[in-house]
Design an enzyme around this catalytic site. Sequence first.
Site, PDB file in Angstrom:
ATOM      1  N   TYR A 162      47.914  45.207  17.513  1.00 37.62           N
ATOM      2  CA  TYR A 162      48.788  44.066  17.764  1.00 37.62           C
ATOM      3  C   TYR A 162      49.436  43.705  16.434  1.00 37.62           C
ATOM      4  O   TYR A 162      48.764  43.233  15.512  1.00 37.62           O
ATOM      5  CB  TYR A 162      47.925  42.925  18.307  1.00 37.62           C
ATOM      6  CG  TYR A 162      48.608  41.673  18.799  1.00 37.62           C
ATOM      7  CD1 TYR A 162      49.985  41.504  18.746  1.00 37.62           C
ATOM      8  CD2 TYR A 162      47.839  40.638  19.328  1.00 37.62           C
ATOM      9  CE1 TYR A 162      50.582  40.341  19.210  1.00 37.62           C
ATOM     10  CE2 TYR A 162      48.426  39.478  19.791  1.00 37.62           C
ATOM     11  CZ  TYR A 162      49.794  39.330  19.735  1.00 37.62           C
ATOM     12  OH  TYR A 162      50.381  38.179  20.190  1.00 37.62           O
ATOM     13  N   LYS A 196      51.440  46.843  20.337  1.00 41.73           N
ATOM     14  CA  LYS A 196      51.986  45.573  20.806  1.00 41.73           C
ATOM     15  C   LYS A 196      52.742  44.948  19.638  1.00 41.73           C
ATOM     16  O   LYS A 196      52.150  44.478  18.672  1.00 41.73           O
ATOM     17  CB  LYS A 196      50.861  44.652  21.289  1.00 41.73           C
ATOM     18  CG  LYS A 196      51.359  43.349  21.904  1.00 41.73           C
ATOM     19  CD  LYS A 196      50.202  42.492  22.370  1.00 41.73           C
ATOM     20  CE  LYS A 196      50.697  41.170  22.956  1.00 41.73           C
ATOM     21  NZ  LYS A 196      49.576  40.279  23.344  1.00 41.73           N
TER      22      LYS A 196
END
Length: 305
Positions: A135, A159
């Site tokens: 992420y 992400k």
Amino acid sequence: MRSHLRGVAVGLLTPFDDDLEIEHEKLAENAQNLYQEGIRTFLSVANISEYHSLSESERVSVAETSVDALPSDACVLAGVGGSTAAAQDLIRAYDGVGVDALMVMPPDHTYLHEQGLLEYYRDLASVTETPLVPYVRGFDPSVEYLAALTRVEGVIGIKYALEDPVKLGAGIAAGADDVVWVDGLAEPFAVSFWAEGAEGFSAGVSNFRPEIGLELFEALSDGDWERACQLRNVCLPYQNFRSETGQQNAIPGAISVSAVKKGLDLAGLHGGTVREPIRPLAPEEADKAEQLYAQLDDDIESLVQ
């Protein structure tokens, strides 16, 4: 796993009772209702799940509840972070309850080195066969770093949650072809990120009105940019509300999780209260959320098939 990332990833928020204890039955009901609406990819123990307010044992129990509540064709990504040793222990525990992938949380260190961060992901991948989805948020990496991240063994998706679509496009062009890039800034950035090569997005208002996210993904997949922009625009008022500071506070986004939990309640799902350092919505904020939800409801009815 990659096919699951090419879609709408909905966050499973953690319902708490008045004593701030986890209500696992309500968590399971939320997951099952979203599945019935067509969602197949779920972010458990994520930022929006109040990851940092959960103990390690609570993180594992929330992930286990999520996995057990959903059929086998659903995909559950569980958030993991912290020191290398602590993260490796959490990964082993997640593997024990059968999560499908690991979303490695944004680094919370004050000082970062890109090569050290890449080594961190390699160390996490060394203790599991479960794929990783880093992420990227809260720091400004180089394009070279993003490209190198796609080539870390075990990484199957990224992400991306930086408000920089140009860097996203450059990272995708420089990176490995078999990694799926996911818009981590929800519906507002879905159109611009898709144009740069993202193939999925995380949910904002789609956490409690999943039909809007599913329709948006379909429009993007079909190349129907006009409809995609219309659907994106429907989400903006509530998403802009989420970015507000709230009362007696100067930090943007402070009411973000509380606003989504209010949306869950208004949609007939289970939101509930929040743990500190997040604060519940003030009465005036709750009233505004209800007004925005009513507007969203009207707009969805006119747009969603």
